[in-house]
Design a protein around this motif. Structure first.
Motif, PDB file in Angstrom:
ATOM      1  N   ARG A  94      16.544   7.529   7.948  1.00 27.56           N
ATOM      2  CA  ARG A  94      15.993   6.305   8.827  1.00 27.56           C
ATOM      3  C   ARG A  94      15.105   5.108   7.981  1.00 27.56           C
ATOM      4  O   ARG A  94      15.362   4.033   8.236  1.00 27.56           O
ATOM      5  CB  ARG A  94      14.923   6.926   9.633  1.00 27.56           C
ATOM      6  CG  ARG A  94      14.323   6.117  10.907  1.00 27.56           C
ATOM      7  CD  ARG A  94      13.773   6.742  11.933  1.00 27.56           C
ATOM      8  NE  ARG A  94      12.379   7.006  11.621  1.00 27.56           N
ATOM      9  CZ  ARG A  94      11.311   6.524  12.005  1.00 27.56           C
ATOM     10  NH1 ARG A  94      11.499   5.611  13.083  1.00 27.56           N
ATOM     11  NH2 ARG A  94      10.128   6.887  11.822  1.00 27.56           N
ATOM     12  N   LEU A  95      14.807   5.767   7.121  1.00 32.87           N
ATOM     13  CA  LEU A  95      14.099   4.738   5.985  1.00 32.87           C
ATOM     14  C   LEU A  95      15.141   3.833   5.359  1.00 32.87           C
ATOM     15  O   LEU A  95      15.275   2.659   5.159  1.00 32.87           O
ATOM     16  CB  LEU A  95      13.163   5.427   4.941  1.00 32.87           C
ATOM     17  CG  LEU A  95      12.545   4.284   3.946  1.00 32.87           C
ATOM     18  CD1 LEU A  95      11.391   3.587   4.656  1.00 32.87           C
ATOM     19  CD2 LEU A  95      11.787   5.411   2.866  1.00 32.87           C
ATOM     20  N   VAL A  96      16.125   4.627   4.764  1.00 26.57           N
ATOM     21  CA  VAL A  96      17.486   3.829   4.120  1.00 26.57           C
ATOM     22  C   VAL A  96      18.284   2.955   4.960  1.00 26.57           C
ATOM     23  O   VAL A  96      18.616   1.985   4.729  1.00 26.57           O
ATOM     24  CB  VAL A  96      18.260   5.072   3.401  1.00 26.57           C
ATOM     25  CG1 VAL A  96      19.425   4.288   2.835  1.00 26.57           C
ATOM     26  CG2 VAL A  96      17.681   5.690   2.265  1.00 26.57           C
ATOM     27  N   ILE A 112       1.690  11.644  18.348  1.00 23.72           N
ATOM     28  CA  ILE A 112       0.305  10.447  18.744  1.00 23.72           C
ATOM     29  C   ILE A 112       0.487   9.812  17.292  1.00 23.72           C
ATOM     30  O   ILE A 112       0.443  10.123  16.417  1.00 23.72           O
ATOM     31  CB  ILE A 112      -0.742  11.321  18.741  1.00 23.72           C
ATOM     32  CG1 ILE A 112      -0.790  12.171  19.930  1.00 23.72           C
ATOM     33  CG2 ILE A 112      -1.833  10.505  18.750  1.00 23.72           C
ATOM     34  CD1 ILE A 112      -1.930  13.103  20.300  1.00 23.72           C
ATOM     35  N   ALA A 113       0.153   8.456  17.469  1.00 25.27           N
ATOM     36  CA  ALA A 113      -0.006   7.403  16.449  1.00 25.27           C
ATOM     37  C   ALA A 113      -1.353   6.734  16.594  1.00 25.27           C
ATOM     38  O   ALA A 113      -1.535   6.225  17.775  1.00 25.27           O
ATOM     39  CB  ALA A 113       1.278   6.494  16.292  1.00 25.27           C
ATOM     40  N   GLY A 116       7.815  12.651   1.510  1.00 25.33           N
ATOM     41  CA  GLY A 116       7.197  13.133   0.254  1.00 25.33           C
ATOM     42  C   GLY A 116       6.647  14.768   0.645  1.00 25.33           C
ATOM     43  O   GLY A 116       7.012  15.799   0.145  1.00 25.33           O
ATOM     44  N   LEU A 117       5.708  14.669   1.525  1.00 23.15           N
ATOM     45  CA  LEU A 117       4.925  15.826   1.989  1.00 23.15           C
ATOM     46  C   LEU A 117       5.935  16.999   2.587  1.00 23.15           C
ATOM     47  O   LEU A 117       5.865  18.118   2.289  1.00 23.15           O
ATOM     48  CB  LEU A 117       3.843  15.773   2.955  1.00 23.15           C
ATOM     49  CG  LEU A 117       2.773  15.047   2.334  1.00 23.15           C
ATOM     50  CD1 LEU A 117       1.756  14.506   3.569  1.00 23.15           C
ATOM     51  CD2 LEU A 117       1.883  16.063   1.479  1.00 23.15           C
ATOM     52  N   ARG A 173       4.755  -2.907   5.835  1.00 19.85           N
ATOM     53  CA  ARG A 173       4.670  -2.123   4.565  1.00 19.85           C
ATOM     54  C   ARG A 173       3.664  -0.612   4.779  1.00 19.85           C
ATOM     55  O   ARG A 173       4.062   0.213   4.078  1.00 19.85           O
ATOM     56  CB  ARG A 173       3.740  -3.011   3.543  1.00 19.85           C
ATOM     57  CG  ARG A 173       4.558  -4.166   2.992  1.00 19.85           C
ATOM     58  CD  ARG A 173       3.725  -5.077   2.206  1.00 19.85           C
ATOM     59  NE  ARG A 173       4.606  -5.959   1.368  1.00 19.85           N
ATOM     60  CZ  ARG A 173       4.103  -6.770   0.937  1.00 19.85           C
ATOM     61  NH1 ARG A 173       2.903  -7.277   0.858  1.00 19.85           N
ATOM     62  NH2 ARG A 173       4.936  -8.056   0.479  1.00 19.85           N
ATOM     63  N   LEU A 174       2.989  -0.839   5.473  1.00 19.82           N
ATOM     64  CA  LEU A 174       2.051   0.303   5.933  1.00 19.82           C
ATOM     65  C   LEU A 174       2.878   1.363   6.814  1.00 19.82           C
ATOM     66  O   LEU A 174       2.836   2.717   6.323  1.00 19.82           O
ATOM     67  CB  LEU A 174       0.987   0.142   7.049  1.00 19.82           C
ATOM     68  CG  LEU A 174       0.157   1.247   7.507  1.00 19.82           C
ATOM     69  CD1 LEU A 174      -0.520   1.723   6.216  1.00 19.82           C
ATOM     70  CD2 LEU A 174      -0.984   0.762   8.721  1.00 19.82           C
ATOM     71  N   GLY A 175       3.852   1.032   7.468  1.00 23.30           N
ATOM     72  CA  GLY A 175       4.960   1.955   8.060  1.00 23.30           C
ATOM     73  C   GLY A 175       5.958   2.677   7.054  1.00 23.30           C
ATOM     74  O   GLY A 175       6.109   3.570   7.152  1.00 23.30           O
ATOM     75  N   ARG A 176       6.087   1.909   6.343  1.00 23.94           N
ATOM     76  CA  ARG A 176       7.064   2.095   5.225  1.00 23.94           C
ATOM     77  C   ARG A 176       6.154   3.490   3.931  1.00 23.94           C
ATOM     78  O   ARG A 176       6.764   4.370   3.857  1.00 23.94           O
ATOM     79  CB  ARG A 176       7.534   1.198   4.285  1.00 23.94           C
ATOM     80  CG  ARG A 176       8.460   0.207   4.904  1.00 23.94           C
ATOM     81  CD  ARG A 176      10.020   0.863   5.106  1.00 23.94           C
ATOM     82  NE  ARG A 176      10.756  -0.302   5.594  1.00 23.94           N
ATOM     83  CZ  ARG A 176      11.251   0.151   6.772  1.00 23.94           C
ATOM     84  NH1 ARG A 176      10.983   0.886   7.623  1.00 23.94           N
ATOM     85  NH2 ARG A 176      12.225  -0.940   7.437  1.00 23.94           N
ATOM     86  N   CYS A 177       5.013   2.917   3.944  1.00 24.56           N
ATOM     87  CA  CYS A 177       4.032   3.931   3.203  1.00 24.56           C
ATOM     88  C   CYS A 177       3.863   5.180   3.919  1.00 24.56           C
ATOM     89  O   CYS A 177       3.993   6.255   3.527  1.00 24.56           O
ATOM     90  CB  CYS A 177       2.731   3.423   3.066  1.00 24.56           C
ATOM     91  SG  CYS A 177       2.857   2.099   1.661  1.00 24.56           S
ATOM     92  N   VAL A 178       3.746   5.357   5.338  1.00 25.64           N
ATOM     93  CA  VAL A 178       3.534   6.302   6.042  1.00 25.64           C
ATOM     94  C   VAL A 178       5.082   7.083   6.141  1.00 25.64           C
ATOM     95  O   VAL A 178       4.735   8.316   5.823  1.00 25.64           O
ATOM     96  CB  VAL A 178       2.996   6.094   7.642  1.00 25.64           C
ATOM     97  CG1 VAL A 178       3.322   7.102   8.477  1.00 25.64           C
ATOM     98  CG2 VAL A 178       2.058   5.314   7.435  1.00 25.64           C
TER      99      VAL A 178
END
Length: 151
Positions: A147-149, A71-72, A98-99, A87-92
């Protein structure tokens, strides 16, 4: 290269989901058969089905996150310009990485503790059961990082 590693890890996780689901179904069917047709069902089936269920979730979490099955809340991003939405997607993604990395490290401590404990029903080391939590967080962290890289 990173794309191929990401693809192979996802494939490995999906095979893990398939095998653990089959194990879950077999153990539940043995339990049902034992309750209806035997004097008593084998005592290990309940613990085995729980373990297979936990591993099914552990294997499925990372591919499900990557394919957007969770769910998003998209109310906030809908009103943002494309650049800020990215940018928000990258922060998420960075927060998830990290978590999950921190939780994987702490879960590994429980795996190490589990080598001293033994399962009551099946007799294996509890580190096998505790490893599922470490697998869940490590796989989510690694697959999201890839996926981020990858972009």
């Amino acid at each position: 290269m990173i794309r191929q590693i990401h693809k192979n890890l996802r494939r490995l996780m999906k095979y893990g989901v398939l095998l653990s689901t089959i194990g879950l179904l077999v153990s539940v069917l043995i339990q049902i058969y034992g309750r209806f047709f035997l004097a008593a069902s084998p005592p290990w089936t309940e613990e085995a089905s729980r373990l297979f269920f936990i591993y099914t979730v552990a294997f499925a979490a990372a591919p499900a996150l990557g394919e957007g099955y969770f769910i998003a809340l998209d109310l906030l991003p809908k009103g943002m310009p494309d650049l800020w939405r990215q940018r928000l997607g990258r922060c998420v993604q960075l927060t998830i990485i990290g978590l999950c990395a921190v939780l994987a490290v702490y879960a590994w401590g429980f795996v190490r503790l589990g080598f001293a404990e033994q399962s009551p029903g099946m007799g294996f080391r509890m580190a096998i059961a505790f490893f599922s939590v470490c697998l869940l967080f490590a796989s989510v962290s690694v697959l999201e990082l890839l996926r981020l890289v990858r972009g």
